[in-house]
Design an enzyme around this catalytic site. Structure first.
Site, PDB file in Angstrom:
ATOM      1  N   LYS A 223     -38.390 -92.241  29.455  1.00 56.60           N
ATOM      2  CA  LYS A 223     -39.565 -92.550  28.615  1.00 56.60           C
ATOM      3  C   LYS A 223     -39.222 -92.290  27.151  1.00 56.60           C
ATOM      4  CE  LYS A 223     -42.894 -89.336  28.073  1.00 56.60           C
ATOM      5  NZ  LYS A 223     -43.186 -88.977  26.674  1.00 56.60           N
TER       6      LYS A 223
ATOM      7  N   CYS B 110     -51.913 -83.082  19.304  1.00 54.07           N
ATOM      8  CA  CYS B 110     -52.131 -83.347  20.733  1.00 54.07           C
ATOM      9  C   CYS B 110     -52.294 -81.981  21.397  1.00 54.07           C
ATOM     10  CB  CYS B 110     -50.953 -84.125  21.320  1.00 54.07           C
ATOM     11  SG  CYS B 110     -49.512 -83.112  21.574  1.00 54.07           S
TER      12      CYS B 110
ATOM     13  N   ASP C 144     -39.427 -79.750  27.620  1.00 52.80           N
ATOM     14  CA  ASP C 144     -40.146 -80.658  28.539  1.00 52.80           C
ATOM     15  C   ASP C 144     -39.963 -80.278  30.001  1.00 52.80           C
ATOM     16  OD1 ASP C 144     -39.622 -83.695  26.573  1.00 52.80           O
ATOM     17  OD2 ASP C 144     -40.931 -81.974  26.315  1.00 52.80           O
TER      18      ASP C 144
ATOM     19  N   LEU D 254     -41.475 -83.957   8.500  1.00 50.56           N
ATOM     20  CA  LEU D 254     -40.009 -84.143   8.449  1.00 50.56           C
ATOM     21  C   LEU D 254     -39.631 -85.634   8.484  1.00 50.56           C
ATOM     22  CD1 LEU D 254     -38.828 -81.231  10.771  1.00 50.56           C
ATOM     23  CD2 LEU D 254     -39.350 -81.214   8.319  1.00 50.56           C
TER      24      LEU D 254
HETATM   25  C1  EPZ Z   1     -39.971 -85.451  21.225  1.00 53.43           C
HETATM   26  O1  EPZ Z   1     -41.171 -85.176  20.523  1.00 53.43           O
HETATM   27  C2  EPZ Z   1     -40.403 -85.823  22.643  1.00 53.43           C
HETATM   28  N1  EPZ Z   1     -41.246 -87.009  22.613  1.00 53.43           N
HETATM   29  C3  EPZ Z   1     -41.181 -84.656  23.263  1.00 53.43           C
HETATM   30  O2  EPZ Z   1     -41.485 -85.013  24.610  1.00 53.43           O
HETATM   31  C4  EPZ Z   1     -40.267 -83.427  23.275  1.00 53.43           C
HETATM   32  O3  EPZ Z   1     -40.987 -82.332  23.777  1.00 53.43           O
HETATM   33  C5  EPZ Z   1     -39.789 -83.129  21.847  1.00 53.43           C
HETATM   34  O4  EPZ Z   1     -39.131 -84.290  21.291  1.00 53.43           O
HETATM   35  C6  EPZ Z   1     -38.808 -81.962  21.805  1.00 53.43           C
HETATM   36  O5  EPZ Z   1     -37.701 -82.231  22.615  1.00 53.43           O
HETATM   37  C7  EPZ Z   1     -40.663 -88.231  22.479  1.00 53.43           C
HETATM   38  O6  EPZ Z   1     -39.450 -88.347  22.373  1.00 53.43           O
HETATM   39  C8  EPZ Z   1     -41.575 -89.408  22.473  1.00 53.43           C
HETATM   40  P1  EPZ Z   1     -39.855 -82.823  17.596  1.00 53.43           P
HETATM   41  P2  EPZ Z   1     -41.126 -84.984  18.914  1.00 53.43           P
HETATM   42  O7  EPZ Z   1     -40.018 -83.656  16.384  1.00 53.43           O
HETATM   43  O8  EPZ Z   1     -40.162 -85.930  18.323  1.00 53.43           O
HETATM   44  C9  EPZ Z   1     -42.250 -79.796  14.880  1.00 53.43           C
HETATM   45  C10 EPZ Z   1     -42.809 -85.246  26.527  1.00 53.43           C
HETATM   46  O9  EPZ Z   1     -43.360 -84.405  27.255  1.00 53.43           O
HETATM   47  N2  EPZ Z   1     -42.199 -80.886  13.879  1.00 53.43           N
HETATM   48  O10 EPZ Z   1     -38.480 -82.435  18.033  1.00 53.43           O
HETATM   49  O11 EPZ Z   1     -42.519 -84.993  18.430  1.00 53.43           O
HETATM   50  C11 EPZ Z   1     -43.212 -80.138  16.003  1.00 53.43           C
HETATM   51  O12 EPZ Z   1     -44.526 -79.767  15.643  1.00 53.43           O
HETATM   52  C12 EPZ Z   1     -42.865 -85.099  25.013  1.00 53.43           C
HETATM   53  O13 EPZ Z   1     -42.168 -86.250  26.934  1.00 53.43           O
HETATM   54  C13 EPZ Z   1     -42.640 -80.639  12.591  1.00 53.43           C
HETATM   55  O14 EPZ Z   1     -43.063 -79.533  12.268  1.00 53.43           O
HETATM   56  O15 EPZ Z   1     -40.547 -83.509  18.844  1.00 53.43           O
HETATM   57  C14 EPZ Z   1     -42.701 -79.333  17.149  1.00 53.43           C
HETATM   58  O16 EPZ Z   1     -43.191 -78.018  17.064  1.00 53.43           O
HETATM   59  C15 EPZ Z   1     -43.705 -83.920  24.584  1.00 53.43           C
HETATM   60  N3  EPZ Z   1     -42.609 -81.648  11.679  1.00 53.43           N
HETATM   61  C16 EPZ Z   1     -41.188 -79.333  16.933  1.00 53.43           C
HETATM   62  O17 EPZ Z   1     -40.980 -79.678  15.554  1.00 53.43           O
HETATM   63  C17 EPZ Z   1     -42.150 -82.900  11.998  1.00 53.43           C
HETATM   64  O18 EPZ Z   1     -42.134 -83.787  11.118  1.00 53.43           O
HETATM   65  C18 EPZ Z   1     -40.463 -80.320  17.836  1.00 53.43           C
HETATM   66  O19 EPZ Z   1     -40.821 -81.567  17.431  1.00 53.43           O
HETATM   67  C19 EPZ Z   1     -41.710 -83.134  13.316  1.00 53.43           C
HETATM   68  C20 EPZ Z   1     -41.736 -82.112  14.239  1.00 53.43           C
END
Ligand code: EPZ
Length: 423
Positions: free
Chosen positions: A22, A118, A309, A127
């Site tokens: 996904k 969410c 995850d 970022l």
């Molecule tokens: C991706 O989300 C995945 N989703 C998530 O899977 C997964 O949990 C996550 O990566 C971590 O591996 C998809 O790929 C569609 P991040 P993403 O940016 O990109 C903070 C599932 O269950 N952050 O690595 O949103 C954020 O708040 C889903 O399949 C900022 O602060 O994850 C979080 O605490 C859930 N500012 C952390 O970084 C930003 O601009 C990780 O976020 C971006 C993120």
């Protein structure tokens, strides 16, 4: 709203096919916006999130044709006629933000609704925005939308230093950088296999990318990208989830197409818990001869660390372990919502901030429970497999976002599981 009823039914035996990822598909689909030639994805998973991304791309004027029951997605962005990603669609799935980078890079402008938070956290996109600004983008936040404009000559190569190895921000920046003039360097980039899969697809389209899978990715911008056909990489999170099914209730199951290199840190923890994992040409075989698993401690980290995850699913296993396990969730600020539901099933879990202490019990007891987010809901299904009696998991629309035909895949290996259509 549908529910799923699971009844503890002893050991599982057989094989489970693992679908395309996904989280790879949700970044590969927006890549079509980078080119006016067709991009076709094979091995795509059949999930509601994929249908949401399809609707979003179509709202921009892209053509997305789903074939072979959804396993093949034929896309073309030759005739984009709308550069606004509407809140109504974006609010349903935060991965929608991934249309921003590619649309801005090829079209020179984009208006994308902020995704909003969410259940598992605020999940800002700062970022993503900072990375695009480093490539010369002018961004304005207005009325809940990001209004983005590229410089007259298009985005320019730049150096992006991520304070945190954000998966989505790395994906947005990587896609934008393929068409930026000059060289872009992404430092402290995310290293997830889904990033490597995206880079592989972009290279097939003509992008010049090095270092994907490491913390530093270098991109030489090109004038245009062509079309490609690309198979979506195996879903390591679905793989890990179903590996936990025989682990929690015994038996021997082949996870078709599973690869250990996608989940090293997770497999090490299963091994420490006493679960036997064997790699075969057909995939991964997980076996538990009915021994009670041992308690292990888990800390979630960016890849190659233990995946956030899989934290909820691992907690379900550790609820039945012999001993006390400590799970530390270091990626999201609110990702223990499965804990109170597992407690309803007799689990002993103490949550303090980002740490959960789990004292294993011999046997969980079936109960009606509530799904709150995608991974929490499947952890309740896993707990139900091992519990005594019947577990009713409500609000399974969360589950359908990330798991195709869960009752069929588990039912085929002997689980007593059925979906009850909601009123
Ligand atoms: C991706 O989300 C995945 N989703 C998530 O899977 C997964 O949990 C996550 O990566 C971590 O591996 C998809 O790929 C569609 P991040 P993403 O940016 O990109 C903070 C599932 O269950 N952050 O690595 O949103 C954020 O708040 C889903 O399949 C900022 O602060 O994850 C979080 O605490 C859930 N500012 C952390 O970084 C930003 O601009 C990780 O976020 C971006 C993120």
């Amino acid at each position: 709203m549908d529910s799923i009823i699971v009844t503890g039914n002893g050991p599982l035996n057989g094989s489970i096919p693992i679908a395309g990822a996904k989280n790879a598909c949700l970044t590969l689909m927006p890549a079509t916006l980078l080119s006016d030639e067709p991009l076709t994805l094979t091995n795509a998973p059949r999930l509601s999130d994929i249908r949401t991304m399809t609707t979003l791309l179509q709202s921009l004027g892209a053509e997305v044709t789903s074939m072979q029951g959804g396993k093949v997605l034929a896309m073309s962005s030759h005739d984009l006629n709308n550069l606004t990603a509407d809140y109504d669609i974006v609010r349903k799935m935060r991965a929608s933000i991934l249309v921003l980078g590619p649309m801005l890079a090829r079209m020179g402008q984009a208006v994308v609704s902020l995704p909003g938070g969410c259940a598992i956290g605020a999940r800002p996109v700062d970022l993503h925005l900072k990375a695009l600004e480093a490539m010369g983008a002018e961004l304005e936040l207005r009325d809940g939308y990001v209004h983005a404009k590229a410089p007259a000559g298009g985005l320019k190569g730049g150096v992006v230093e991520f304070p945190f190895a954000s998966v989505g921000a790395t994906e947005n920046a990587l896609m934008a950088a393929t068409l930026a003039k000059g060289t872009t360097v992404l430092k402290n980039a995310a290293r997830e296999p889904e990033i490597v899969d995206l880079a592989d697809c972009l290279r097939k389209m003509g992008a010049q990318i090095d270092g994907d899978g490491t913390s530093t990715i270098t991109v030489q911008g090109v004038d245009r990208l062509g079309g490609a056909t690309h198979p979506v990489v195996t879903d390591r999170i679905e793989l890990g989830t179903y590996m936990l099914a025989p682990a929690i209730c015994g038996g021997e199951v082949l996870l078709e197409g599973g690869r250990i290199d996608l989940l090293n840190a997770f497999v090490e923890k299963l091994d420490a818990a006493g679960v036997n994992v064997t790699e075969t040409p057909a995939g991964l075989v997980v076996c538990n001869r009915g021994d009670r698993v041992k308690a292990v401690d888990v800390v979630t980290e960016p890849f190659p660390g233990f995946p956030t995850d899989l934290q909820a699913q691992m907690m379900a296993l550790l609820c039945t372990a012999d001993g006390v396990s400590v799970l530390e969730e270091k990626i999201f600020e609110n990702r223990f919502m499965h804990a109170p539901e597992l407690t309803r099933m007799g689990a002993k879990i103490d949550v303090h901030g980002g740490t959960a202490k789990v004292t294993g019990v011999e046997r969980l007891k079936g109960a009606p429970v509530m799904a709150t987010d995608l991974r929490a809901s499947v952890s309740l299904i896993l707990a139900g497999l091992a519990a005594e009696g019947e577990t009713i998991v409500n609000r399974v629309y969360h589950l359908d976002r990330g798991y195709e035909r869960v009752e069929e895949k588990l039912g085929n290996v002997g689980a007593k599981i059925e979906r009850v259509k909601g009123k």
